[in-house]
Design an enzyme around this catalytic site. Structure first.
Site, short mmCIF file in Angstrom:
data_model
loop_
_atom_site.label_atom_id
_atom_site.label_comp_id
_atom_site.label_asym_id
_atom_site.label_seq_id
_atom_site.Cartn_x
_atom_site.Cartn_y
_atom_site.Cartn_z
CG MET A 139 -1.77 -0.86 1.17
SD MET A 139 -2.79 -0.97 -0.11
CE MET A 139 -4.10 -2.11 0.01
CB SER A 140 0.47 4.48 1.18
OG SER A 140 -0.63 4.54 0.76
CB VAL A 141 5.36 1.10 2.45
CG1 VAL A 141 6.19 0.58 2.83
CG2 VAL A 141 4.38 1.11 4.14
#
Length: 395
Positions: free
Chosen positions: A115-117
């Site tokens: 995801m947003s990592v």
């Protein structure tokens, strides 16, 4: 014959990725036919879903797991990991794995969506180009991507995009079907498309509008990371996933290939589409902890790391859920800076994906999860406490 794929960077070293693939007549019905197959056979993953074929046999991939003995001081750790829907946990101290845990089907060789990592990986990729003076963060976005001149991003600086202080009309509500973040998911192939959706992510980004009052307020917006990826493509002449491979992933000494979801326009979903192993992801934290160095290799400049960790302007994020958990915290170069006395910072993705870096104890923690909710203040607070306790509990 004119090549369908550009082989040079064009004027001022830039190449437009909107026109980097043959679109006329290319569909799921025609991609196997000439002349489309000349391009399509080398880019199948951009047309149809793909699955990874591992470079180890199943037997050879059953590497031993370190376990949680080093964290024995945390008597209820197992229950806390189970209660927070943990898929993987890897703890690194002084560049060595000291604790490790996987849930059922997951293991040391399992790839997991970040995801947003993924945003923080994009930030580091941009950082390598800033370190090499190929990107000037104080230049406007439209200097690198002219196609964005009329969008919300055209007049913003690259630094404002990195710090998410661009004034853009973008709803990040993951559960709202009318939100821009869901529209971007549809364009990227993560949700069923609608007839009115833009043809690809490039067109979607160019369609975004805003008030132009940049640099004053933190506005978390996934689209900004994809703008950065477009800049990376134009500066390097590579597709985004190729640039990440060449400039970052291959330099970190990772043990496994990573993956990124792609769409038929050729765009790698930079803001949330990367998947990798938990062990490999600890190397992203290690290069941060090493001021741009890992295993004796310099990946990006110490100045980039220093400026990232200095953080953004805390007042820009005042009133946010983030600052309710981390008072005085800020967002800088696609990383969350807590502003705490111990100087810890992290990368985060919805449903519980984390890289947590604690300079005070020289510790990197990676946690993969499958939270039932995308994100809540309670989940973030719980994990901040958990990670700090893990750092302090290592024997």
């Amino acid at each position: 014959m004119t090549s369908l794929i550009p082989h040079s960077l064009g004027d001022e070293g830039r190449v437009s990725r909107i026109h980097a693939v043959p679109k006329e007549g290319l569909t799921l019905e025609t991609w196997q036919d000439a002349p489309h197959n000349r391009w399509a056979f080398g880019h199948v993953s951009e047309l149809v879903p793909t699955a990874r074929i591992g470079h180890r046999t199943i037997e050879a991939s059953q590497r031993s797991v370190v376990g949680l003995d080093a964290l024995a001081a945390l008597a209820t750790l197992g229950e806390r990991l189970e209660g927070s829907y943990t898929d993987a946990l890897v703890v690194v101290r002084d560049d060595e794995i000291v604790a490790e845990h996987y849930h059922e089907a997951h293991g040391p060789d399992s790839l997991h969506l970040l995801m947003s990592v993924s945003k923080s990986i994009c930030g580091l990729t941009v950082g390598t180009l800033v370190s090499d003076r190929r990107i000037d963060p104080d230049r406007r976005v439209d200097h690198y991507v002219p196609e964005l001149a009329d969008s919300a991003y055209g007049a913003a600086t690259v630094q404002q995009v990195l710090d998410m202080t661009v004034d853009v009309d973008y709803d990040e509500d993951y559960r709202n079907p009318a939100s821009e973040v869901q529209a971007q998911d549809r364009v990227a192939g993560w949700r069923p498309r609608r007839p009115e959706d833009p043809q690809d992510t490039y067109a979607f980004l160019a369609s975004l509008r805003g008030g132009g009052d940049h640099g004053k307020r933190f506005r978390y917006c996934s689209a900004g990371t994809d703008v950065l990826a477009w800049i990376v493509e134009n500066v390097t002449g590579l597709r985004y996933h190729e640039a990440v491979s060449q400039r970052l992933w291959s330099q970190l000494g990772c043990d496994q290939d990573a993956q990124i979801t792609v769409e038929p326009g050729g765009f790698g979903f930079a803001n949330g589409g990367i998947a990798c192993t938990a062990r490999d992801l600890t190397r992203v934290g290690r290069v941060m902890l090493g001021a741009g160095n890992i295993d004796g290799r310099r990946v990006l400049s110490s100045d980039w790391i220093r400026r990232t960790l200095e953080g953004g302007e805390p007042s820009a994020a005042s009133g946010t859920v983030f600052q309710r958990v981390h008072p005085g915290g800020s967002y800088s170069n696609q990383w969350w800076i807590t502003g705490s006395a111990r100087g810890d910072y992290y990368a985060a993705g919805i449903h519980g994906q984390f890289i947590w870096v604690d300079p005070a104890t020289r510790t990197v923690i990676v946690k993969f999860s499958s939270w039932p909710e995308p994100v809540t203040e309670d989940w973030n607070r719980l994990h901040s406490v958990l990670f700090r306790e893990i750092c302090d509990a290592i024997g």
